[in-house]
Design a protein around this motif. Sequence first.
Motif, mmCIF file in Angstrom:
data_model
loop_
_atom_site.group_PDB
_atom_site.id
_atom_site.type_symbol
_atom_site.label_atom_id
_atom_site.label_comp_id
_atom_site.label_asym_id
_atom_site.label_seq_id
_atom_site.Cartn_x
_atom_site.Cartn_y
_atom_site.Cartn_z
ATOM 1 N N THR A 32 0.825 -1.206 0.000
ATOM 2 C CA THR A 32 0.000 0.000 0.000
ATOM 3 C C THR A 32 0.858 1.254 0.000
ATOM 4 O O THR A 32 0.562 2.229 -0.714
ATOM 5 N N LEU A 33 1.938 1.249 0.775
ATOM 6 C CA LEU A 33 2.832 2.410 0.776
ATOM 7 C C LEU A 33 3.461 2.618 -0.590
ATOM 8 O O LEU A 33 3.605 3.760 -1.040
ATOM 9 N N TYR A 34 3.850 1.549 -1.263
ATOM 10 C CA TYR A 34 4.397 1.679 -2.610
ATOM 11 C C TYR A 34 3.345 2.227 -3.572
ATOM 12 O O TYR A 34 3.648 3.081 -4.420
ATOM 13 N N GLU B 208 -0.600 5.722 -7.405
ATOM 14 C CA GLU B 208 -1.733 4.872 -7.751
ATOM 15 C C GLU B 208 -2.925 5.142 -6.846
ATOM 16 O O GLU B 208 -4.083 5.049 -7.270
ATOM 17 N N ILE B 209 -2.649 5.464 -5.586
ATOM 18 C CA ILE B 209 -3.694 5.878 -4.654
ATOM 19 C C ILE B 209 -3.227 7.136 -3.947
ATOM 20 O O ILE B 209 -2.036 7.336 -3.737
ATOM 21 N N ASP C 248 -6.928 9.689 0.506
ATOM 22 C CA ASP C 248 -7.953 8.703 0.162
ATOM 23 C C ASP C 248 -7.677 7.381 0.872
ATOM 24 O O ASP C 248 -8.605 6.713 1.358
ATOM 25 N N ALA C 249 -6.400 6.988 0.919
ATOM 26 C CA ALA C 249 -6.036 5.734 1.591
ATOM 27 C C ALA C 249 -6.288 5.824 3.089
ATOM 28 O O ALA C 249 -6.692 4.845 3.718
ATOM 29 N N LEU D 97 -6.791 2.164 4.663
ATOM 30 C CA LEU D 97 -5.647 1.422 4.142
ATOM 31 C C LEU D 97 -4.340 1.905 4.769
ATOM 32 O O LEU D 97 -3.382 1.144 4.880
ATOM 33 N N ILE D 98 -4.309 3.183 5.134
ATOM 34 C CA ILE D 98 -3.147 3.788 5.781
ATOM 35 C C ILE D 98 -3.624 4.490 7.045
ATOM 36 O O ILE D 98 -4.661 5.183 7.026
#
Length: 223
Positions: free
Chosen positions: A169-171, A177-178, A182-183, A188-189
């Motif tokens: 997710t960090l990448y 990409e995100i 939003d993440a 997600l983060i």
Amino acid sequence: MRTYGQYCPIVRAVEVLGDRWTLLIVRDMLVGATRFNELSRGLPGLSRALLSRRLRQLVHAGLIVRTDDGYALTRAGEDLRPLVFGLADWGARHAFGDPKPEELDPEVLMWWMHGRIDTSALDKRTVIQVEIADRIRKYWLVLEPGDASVCYTDPGFDIDAVLAADLATLYRMWVGEIELLDAVRAGLIDLTGVRWVVRGLPNWLRLSPVAPSVRAAQEPARH
């Protein structure tokens, strides 16, 4: 150097740039790397011996020159910018997808991220702890007015904010990409800490230089 035996400018370019790692060295120099150790840290799969050889080849080809403290691109090297980032555009549209486990190196990501943080708005030291749950690793981004560094062991400073996610997710956030916010909203983060750092980080972190290519490639899918 092996040649293709054809009189063509494309062939000549491939003979200069086609060796393994050469274009990635140029990529890193185009985004600011100038010292041998900086290049080595950003390309950990490249041995120092081979890096030395490729740098000599680039000097011989007239793409870079030695300086008092490292290397600098020549005009010919700078002229590779549209080619290198044209490859980013093509790759994002036609050769990109979900990250593979062997492509995800947390220390490389931290090295890249620390070099893309704008510290001009800071007036005091700020420390962001980055937690990568699936690797059970922690890193520390130490931000000072006009400077940023990454620590792979606890520097012993007070923590102002914590950024936590799995490595993939960090990448995905890093390459555009995100979106970071939003993440965070999607869970997600996790980004927690003092308010001014939590609000500031999305503006301070300038993301990967290829992020515009990745975002542009996603546009057709959004419409």
